[in-house]
Design a protein around this motif. Structure first.
Motif: not given
Length: 204
Positions: A15-41
């Motif tokens: 993991n440390k090798i991969l995240i240190g070499t496969v760079v830069p990595r774009p970042i997605a900020l993802v919003s979803t909603e649970s079946e109960e209506g709770v928004v997750n980000i």
């Protein structure tokens, strides 16, 4: 040069090798909603374009002890998500959403994002992002390490594009990359801004 077989390294070392070499990595900020209506980000740097015809993005959501995280579980159940580009103006807020919360608790209770109603999906968008994409689930793939499920790879088809006037030239159809100010993930707690840019002509 060091040379290792996959069996020579621990999971942590790989993991440390991969995240240190496969760079830069774009970042997605993802919003979803649970079946109960709770928004997750939540932010994800295992994120990229798959194809533009149709327009599909991918995010890989790592599992914890074989269990799905809220984002993967919500997308699997609800088939929808909004993907935002993390930029220099919202990266601090995005970082707050990386905290581990109970499924019934929303990151909106801690990160001061402004939710906005989506056009074609149920989860809300976030006003602070200069680019966001309303998506539906196109396909999903579970990754296994032996018998243990370790990640959910989610393929998300873009249904609606939202682009701030400051970053999109409607006449030319171009994004102003400098104005967008997207940030990328490195290793550890490190991030990077877009720095020196250069052009190389592609061969014909």
């Amino acid at each position: 040069m060091f040379s290792f077989s996959k069996d020579d390294l621990t999971t942590k070392e790989k993991n440390k090798i991969l995240i240190g070499t496969v760079v830069p990595r774009p970042i997605a900020l993802v919003s979803t909603e649970s079946e109960e209506g709770v928004v997750n980000i939540a932010p994800f740097s295992y994120f990229n374009i798959v194809t533009y015809k149709p327009a599909i993005l991918s995010i890989a959501v790592q599992r914890t002890n074989g269990k799905q995280k809220d984002t993967a579980r919500n997308i699997t159940a609800g088939k929808e998500a909004v993907v935002h580009v993390v930029d220099i103006s919202n990266v601090e807020l995005a970082n707050i959403t990386a905290a581990s919360l109970a499924p019934e608790d929303s990151e909106l209770n801690y990160a001061d994002f402004t939710p906005v109603k989506s056009v074609s999906v149920r989860p809300p968008g976030l006003k602070e992002a200069k680019a966001r994409f309303e998506t539906s689930l196109y396909d999903t793939k579970i990754i296994y390490d032996g018998d243990e499920p370790t990640a959910d790879v989610l393929f998300l088809k873009i249904e609606h594009f939202h682009l701030d006037e400051s970053v999109y030239d409607e006449e030319k159809g171009y994004i102003d990359v400098a104005e967008l100010g997207a940030v990328s993930r490195l290793a550890g707690n490190d991030y990077a801004e877009i720095g020196r840019m250069f052009t190389i002509d592609r061969p014909k």
